[in-house]
Design a protein around this motif. Structure first.
Motif, PDB file in Angstrom:
ATOM      1  N   TYR A  87       3.076   1.812  -2.490  1.00  0.00           N
ATOM      2  CA  TYR A  87       3.168   1.829  -3.723  1.00  0.00           C
ATOM      3  C   TYR A  87       2.131   2.097  -4.454  1.00  0.00           C
ATOM      4  O   TYR A  87       1.953   2.874  -5.797  1.00  0.00           O
ATOM      5  CB  TYR A  87       3.919   0.423  -4.338  1.00  0.00           C
ATOM      6  N   SER A  88       0.962   1.768  -4.109  1.00  0.00           N
ATOM      7  CA  SER A  88      -0.552   2.174  -4.819  1.00  0.00           C
ATOM      8  C   SER A  88      -1.501   2.361  -3.509  1.00  0.00           C
ATOM      9  O   SER A  88      -1.453   1.821  -2.597  1.00  0.00           O
ATOM     10  CB  SER A  88      -0.899   0.834  -5.356  1.00  0.00           C
ATOM     11  N   ARG A  89      -2.344   3.290  -3.816  1.00  0.00           N
ATOM     12  CA  ARG A  89      -3.255   3.343  -3.165  1.00  0.00           C
ATOM     13  C   ARG A  89      -4.294   2.304  -3.202  1.00  0.00           C
ATOM     14  O   ARG A  89      -5.042   1.972  -1.925  1.00  0.00           O
ATOM     15  CB  ARG A  89      -4.383   4.768  -3.901  1.00  0.00           C
ATOM     16  N   HIS A  90      -4.906   1.404  -4.069  1.00  0.00           N
ATOM     17  CA  HIS A  90      -5.334   0.239  -3.839  1.00  0.00           C
ATOM     18  C   HIS A  90      -4.621  -0.724  -4.743  1.00  0.00           C
ATOM     19  O   HIS A  90      -5.024  -1.219  -5.788  1.00  0.00           O
ATOM     20  CB  HIS A  90      -6.901   0.570  -4.595  1.00  0.00           C
ATOM     21  N   PRO A  91      -3.734  -1.334  -4.332  1.00  0.00           N
ATOM     22  CA  PRO A  91      -2.737  -2.333  -5.061  1.00  0.00           C
ATOM     23  C   PRO A  91      -3.790  -3.588  -5.237  1.00  0.00           C
ATOM     24  O   PRO A  91      -3.480  -4.580  -6.229  1.00  0.00           O
ATOM     25  CB  PRO A  91      -1.618  -2.793  -4.204  1.00  0.00           C
ATOM     26  N   TRP A 106       0.778  -1.346   0.074  1.00  0.00           N
ATOM     27  CA  TRP A 106       0.005   0.055   0.075  1.00  0.00           C
ATOM     28  C   TRP A 106       0.759   1.289   0.026  1.00  0.00           C
ATOM     29  O   TRP A 106       0.278   2.519  -0.108  1.00  0.00           O
ATOM     30  CB  TRP A 106      -0.963   0.137   1.173  1.00  0.00           C
ATOM     31  N   THR A 148      -5.771  -2.955  -8.409  1.00  0.00           N
ATOM     32  CA  THR A 148      -4.823  -2.895  -9.324  1.00  0.00           C
ATOM     33  C   THR A 148      -4.546  -4.070  -9.931  1.00  0.00           C
ATOM     34  O   THR A 148      -4.672  -4.611 -11.006  1.00  0.00           O
ATOM     35  CB  THR A 148      -3.491  -2.315  -9.106  1.00  0.00           C
ATOM     36  N   CYS A 149      -4.371  -4.987  -9.081  1.00  0.00           N
ATOM     37  CA  CYS A 149      -4.112  -6.402  -9.720  1.00  0.00           C
ATOM     38  C   CYS A 149      -5.430  -7.192  -9.988  1.00  0.00           C
ATOM     39  O   CYS A 149      -5.354  -8.038 -11.247  1.00  0.00           O
ATOM     40  CB  CYS A 149      -3.779  -7.271  -8.400  1.00  0.00           C
TER      41      CYS A 149
END
Length: 253
Positions: free
Chosen positions: A233-237, A231, A240-241
């Motif tokens: 690296y991304s607001r919603h990893p 989290w 994203t995946c």
């Protein structure tokens, strides 16, 4: 009874998008017709249950289940003799098992009243819109239309659309190295999504335990949301995946 079932199938066929697509094989047309009837039945079921119970998250309970059904159905269509549909069914089954478990532990399912369980908080917000409170029953009809058209029909047909690569390859060649490469990427994204969800689950569980005990929130819990691990690296990893997995799925086509 036969005439009623025939009429039901005719109504369902109207919503089959593949009837408007040329150059399909006979096998693809037959499988699409079978799956469309199943999707339409899920729509009728979810709409009816949601209207009766007042819980409009019935589609959520099927979110991780219906794509698995469609992919296994595609693999079974040729007696599980097609390596590519078998591979797709296996990786989607892994996705569905993980997603279903995650939804279950968040309170999405309640047994034996399966129609109960957690409702998506966003539907309560949407129901407050002025259009759904118009007088003389108009607001109620608007909400029923929204429930039927968006919550049920659009979402369930979208879930079917995610699995169309399985339908596309039922007449295709045997699996080759690129299919294994696609499956490996899909499973890698699935693992990363699981890791992100687990990090979020651990964080939120501890945060709510502190709140329940009426203890002061210290960092990192005082922020209210997770900013460590994936989290960072991304607001919603996890999202994203999830979206990336279905993009990768289309590479099978």
């Amino acid at each position: 009874m036969d005439s009623a079932w025939a009429a039901y199938c005719d109504v369902a066929a109207v919503f089959n998008p593949f009837r408007y697509i040329p150059d399909l094989s006979a096998e693809q047309e037959a499988l699409a017709a079978q799956q469309n009837l199943l999707v339409f039945t899920f729509c009728v079921l979810c709409f009816t249950v949601s209207q009766v119970t007042g819980n409009y998250s019935q589609v959520d309970k099927l979110w991780s289940i219906t794509p698995v059904i469609y992919c296994i159905q595609a693999a079974a269509f040729n007696g599980f003799s097609n390596e590519r549909t078998n591979l797709i069914a296996q990786i989607v089954l892994a996705w569905g098992a993980r997603m279903t478990y995650n939804f279950y532990r968040r309170g999405g399912y309640k047994f034996p009243q399966i129609w109960d369980g957690e409702e998506d908080y966003r539907w309560e917000t949407v129901r407050k819109m002025p259009a759904f409170h118009l007088p003389y029953g108009v607001g109620t009809l608007c909400w029923m239309g929204f429930n039927a058209g968006f919550i049920c029909w659009f979402q369930l047909y979208l879930l079917w659309a995610l699995t169309w690569p399985a339908l596309d390859v039922i007449n295709g060649p045997k699996a080759w190295w690129f299919d294994i490469f696609i499956a490996a990427i899909f499973l890698g994204l699935l693992y990363t999504e699981w890791k992100a969800d687990q990090q979020q689950w651990t964080f939120q569980t501890e945060k709510h335990a502190l709140l329940k005990a009426k203890k002061p929130l210290r960092l990192p819990y005082s922020r209210g949301f997770l900013v460590d691990g994936l989290w960072a690296y991304s607001r919603h990893p996890n999202y994203t995946c999830e979206q990336s997995m279905w993009i990768v799925m289309n590479w099978f086509s």
